[in-house]
Scaffold this motif. Sequence first.
Motif, PDB file in Angstrom:
ATOM      1  N   SER A 146      -2.032   4.588  -9.302  1.00 16.23           N
ATOM      2  CA  SER A 146      -2.310   5.355 -10.516  1.00 16.23           C
ATOM      3  C   SER A 146      -1.039   5.465 -11.354  1.00 16.23           C
ATOM      4  CB  SER A 146      -2.833   6.754 -10.165  1.00 16.23           C
ATOM      5  OG  SER A 146      -1.776   7.588  -9.704  1.00 16.23           O
ATOM      6  N   ASN A 183      -3.132   6.478  -3.084  1.00 18.21           N
ATOM      7  CA  ASN A 183      -4.566   6.676  -3.200  1.00 18.21           C
ATOM      8  C   ASN A 183      -4.963   6.281  -4.628  1.00 18.21           C
ATOM      9  OD1 ASN A 183      -7.201   7.530  -3.394  1.00 18.21           O
ATOM     10  ND2 ASN A 183      -6.835   9.589  -2.630  1.00 18.21           N
ATOM     11  N   TYR A 232       4.824   7.148   1.686  1.00 14.54           N
ATOM     12  CA  TYR A 232       3.583   7.648   1.104  1.00 14.54           C
ATOM     13  C   TYR A 232       2.595   6.498   0.886  1.00 14.54           C
ATOM     14  CZ  TYR A 232       0.259   9.491  -2.299  1.00 14.54           C
ATOM     15  OH  TYR A 232      -0.893   9.856  -2.946  1.00 14.54           O
ATOM     16  N   THR A 233       1.347   6.675   1.334  1.00 16.12           N
ATOM     17  CA  THR A 233       0.294   5.691   1.116  1.00 16.12           C
ATOM     18  C   THR A 233      -0.461   6.048  -0.154  1.00 16.12           C
ATOM     19  OG1 THR A 233       0.045   5.292   3.499  1.00 16.12           O
ATOM     20  CG2 THR A 233      -1.772   4.620   2.071  1.00 16.12           C
ATOM     21  N   ASP A 253       1.100   8.445 -10.464  1.00 17.93           N
ATOM     22  CA  ASP A 253       1.978   8.297  -9.302  1.00 17.93           C
ATOM     23  C   ASP A 253       3.261   7.557  -9.677  1.00 17.93           C
ATOM     24  OD1 ASP A 253       0.724   9.699  -7.314  1.00 17.93           O
ATOM     25  OD2 ASP A 253      -0.363   7.994  -6.468  1.00 17.93           O
ATOM     26  N   ASN A 296     -10.358   2.627 -10.561  1.00 19.06           N
ATOM     27  CA  ASN A 296     -10.349   3.151  -9.195  1.00 19.06           C
ATOM     28  C   ASN A 296      -9.694   2.211  -8.199  1.00 19.06           C
ATOM     29  OD1 ASN A 296     -11.694   5.502 -10.010  1.00 19.06           O
ATOM     30  ND2 ASN A 296     -13.690   4.519  -9.765  1.00 19.06           N
ATOM     31  N   ARG A 297      -8.834   1.320  -8.689  1.00 16.69           N
ATOM     32  CA  ARG A 297      -8.124   0.400  -7.801  1.00 16.69           C
ATOM     33  C   ARG A 297      -6.662   0.348  -8.229  1.00 16.69           C
ATOM     34  NH1 ARG A 297     -11.373  -5.180  -7.431  1.00 16.69           N
ATOM     35  NH2 ARG A 297      -9.820  -5.497  -5.793  1.00 16.69           N
ATOM     36  N   ASP A 300       1.390  17.707  -0.458  1.00 17.23           N
ATOM     37  CA  ASP A 300       1.455  16.553   0.443  1.00 17.23           C
ATOM     38  C   ASP A 300       2.833  16.513   1.110  1.00 17.23           C
ATOM     39  OD1 ASP A 300       1.935  13.625   1.221  1.00 17.23           O
ATOM     40  OD2 ASP A 300      -0.155  13.549   0.582  1.00 17.23           O
ATOM     41  N   GLN A 311       0.812  -1.222   0.000  1.00 21.38           N
ATOM     42  CA  GLN A 311       0.000   0.000   0.000  1.00 21.38           C
ATOM     43  C   GLN A 311       0.842   1.267   0.000  1.00 21.38           C
ATOM     44  OE1 GLN A 311      -3.542  -0.105  -0.057  1.00 21.38           O
ATOM     45  NE2 GLN A 311      -3.103  -2.269  -0.472  1.00 21.38           N
ATOM     46  N   LYS A 312       2.098   1.152   0.467  1.00 18.60           N
ATOM     47  CA  LYS A 312       2.934   2.337   0.619  1.00 18.60           C
ATOM     48  C   LYS A 312       4.151   2.298  -0.310  1.00 18.60           C
ATOM     49  CE  LYS A 312       1.764   3.353   5.441  1.00 18.60           C
ATOM     50  NZ  LYS A 312       2.299   3.691   6.782  1.00 18.60           N
TER      51      LYS A 312
END
Length: 287
Positions: free
Chosen positions: A126, A145, A142-143, A129, A122-123, A154, A91-92
């Motif tokens: 991105s 999104n 960073y987590t 990123d 939406n999963r 941020d 996740q990070k």
Amino acid sequence: MGNAFNKKRRSSPETFPEPWRNIPWNHKNTDLQVVKDYHPRNNEVQQIRILLHGPSGSGKSGFFNSVDSTLQGRVTGQAAPDAISHDSFTQKYKTYKIQKGGPGTPYPFVFTDIMGLDRDANRGVSVEDIKLAMMGHIKDGYTFNPIAKISEDDNYYNKEPTLKDRVHVLVCVISADTSNILSDEHVEKLREVRLAARDMGIPQVAILTKIDEACPEVKKDIKNVYKSMYVKKQMEKIKVALGIPESYIFPVKNYHSEIDTDDDTDTVILSALRRIINFGEDFVNNL
């Protein structure tokens, strides 16, 4: 475009009589020494940064753990993989070091792991990123999104990245197990990342993981990796789908059920690692 990977696993994989890529099976110690002796010649960087990306569940964390295990001489688990879900367990944004000797003496290369790509919009991480990460704009911790890229205000946004913050090698990790199929959506996202890395001049390779789970001949003997028709076919599909030449694609077996390392498994991993390091070295020297 259609699915890049077949939906059915070959029921009776075959092998070529001779390997289609040569690898010296008795040179593990030589390859290991080359990795141990490596140090970046560019004084602006102390470590080559290797970014792992790819579809969720493809084995990114498992590949890092396997590299770590090979270099440590024992099975390790720095990066936490998941054996159940095909969703991204990561996740990070996290960078992993591998200790060369004792604490405080890491190898001069690091692996950065990110959330996996998902076929749904939406999963997963991105694409934007991933691009920002390659440019060095994302800090450790960073987590991600899935529905929005990191914003410039941020706390984990690096506004002025230096060469050491940037990605020096992009590694696309794809599972050879055909239960993890590359969809059209996966291909579109992976291709977009590839083209962005090209524009940044970042060298790219692909790692084909889980070859033992996908091919019974490889499961029986890892030395069949470069004789396997199945593995060769999967590499050709990656080439067609993503445009990555076969000479930049490296099949590996991740450590997943073993409690001890194996010389032949290590040999395949070291063969890929040496070339990843070479590409990173060329990148930081050619800027």
